[in-house]
Enzyme design. Structure first.
Site, PDB file in Angstrom:
ATOM      1  N   SER A   1       0.830  -1.205   0.000  1.00 16.92           N
ATOM      2  CA  SER A   1       0.000   0.000   0.000  1.00 16.92           C
ATOM      3  C   SER A   1       0.860   1.249   0.000  1.00 16.92           C
ATOM      4  CB  SER A   1      -0.901   0.006   1.244  1.00 16.92           C
ATOM      5  OG  SER A   1      -1.519   1.271   1.433  1.00 16.92           O
TER       6      SER A   1
ATOM      7  N   TYR B   1      -2.493  -1.211  10.292  1.00 17.59           N
ATOM      8  CA  TYR B   1      -2.597  -1.547   8.871  1.00 17.59           C
ATOM      9  C   TYR B   1      -1.332  -1.157   8.114  1.00 17.59           C
ATOM     10  CZ  TYR B   1      -4.259  -1.173   4.016  1.00 17.59           C
ATOM     11  OH  TYR B   1      -4.410  -1.275   2.632  1.00 17.59           O
TER      12      TYR B   1
END
Length: 292
Positions: A183, A196
């Protein structure tokens, strides 16, 4: 010892109750993501067999259907969204290919073993593994992240990748490809997604290290680091409502990306077009400049 501390002694953490709508149903969204492939296929995965995790919706669905258009047979793994998964399988079959369901929590190594066994039983081979499944839980303060949530996020986002690669490894031969989903938060950070973003850093390190481990056997390992992409993850609880309203507006392009704008990056890394690439990361992120 309080309950949250005791959870770290468990080998497997069940779904948390903090965001009960996660991972979310694409069928329930009013503004549906764009996932259908945008260009004709050219046989770049003809005769190949692929596994795509998180393949029921979003980036996973777009990737699975694009792979099918390019000639691959595709198994999709998903947690519990049967309605979304059925749409993906139907789309794979409309592309003239074959699809396979696998429902279960990939944070459990036995579920990963069963997935790979099902694929080998059906098609006798495995050429491409796309580790895309993930979850996120927004928290404003680091003190709000429970031990249970922390372990659960790592279990889903990175432990599952280890488990799947371990299960798949005996069946991967020269020419096979593994593509992991990291990400943009790994590169630029995210103050509201601490656990995350930490898992995404782990995924990038895992990608580079696994590449070093497997390249001698002709198996390439790369990753894709999407920016803000319009999928069920954020509007179904993965981001606060005020952020969802303006999701993606902070990118240089001023909008979120669509799943079918990310899937071609996975295809490129999965096929022979990228035959001289391993240990690398592609960045479909709306123009955000990152290092690495």
């Amino acid at each position: 010892m309080n309950d949250s501390t005791e959870t770290v002694d468990k080998a497997f953490i069940e779904e948390t109750n903090e965001e009960p709508k996660l991972p979310g149903h694409e069928t329930a969204m009013d503004d549906k993501p764009e996932w259908e492939p945008r260009y004709p296929g050219s046989g770049r995965l003809k005769g190949k067999v692929a596994i795509v995790t998180g393949g029921d919706s979003g980036i996973g669905r777009a990737t699975a259907v694009l792979f099918a258009r390019e000639g691959a047979k595709v198994a999709i793994a998903y947690l519990e969204e049967d309605d979304d998964a059925r749409i993906t399988i139907d789309a794979i079959e409309r592309e003239g290919s074959e699809g396979l369901f696998h429902r279960g929590d990939l944070g459990d190594p036995e579920v990963c073993k069963a997935l790979v066994a099902k694929v080998i039983d059906k098609w006798g081979r495995l050429d491409v593994l796309v580790n895309n499944a993930g979850e996120q839980h927004p928290d404003k303060e680091v003190t709000e992240i429970t031990a249970e949530q922390l372990q659960r996020t790592f279990q889903t986002n990175i432990f599952s990748m280890f488990y799947l690669v371990q299960a798949a490894r005996p069946h991967l031969t020269k020419g096979a490809a593994i593509v992991n989903c990291t990400s943009v938060t790994m590169y630029k950070g995210s103050g509201g997604l601490l656990d995350y973003s930490a898992t995404k850093g782990a995924i990038t390190a895992f990608t580079r290290s696994l590449s070093e481990n497997l390249i001698k056997d002709g198996i390439r390992v790369n990753a894709v680091a999407p920016g803000p992409i319009w999928t069920p993850l954020n509007p179904c609880g993965g981001a606060p409502p005020e952020k969802v309203e303006h999701f993606g507006e902070g990118t240089p392009m001023g909008r979120p990306g669509q799943p079918n704008e990310v899937a071609p990056a996975f295809l490129f890394l999965a096929c022979e077009d990228s035959s001289y690439m391993s240990g690398q990361v592609l960045h479909p992120n709306g123009g955000i400049v990152v290092n690495g």
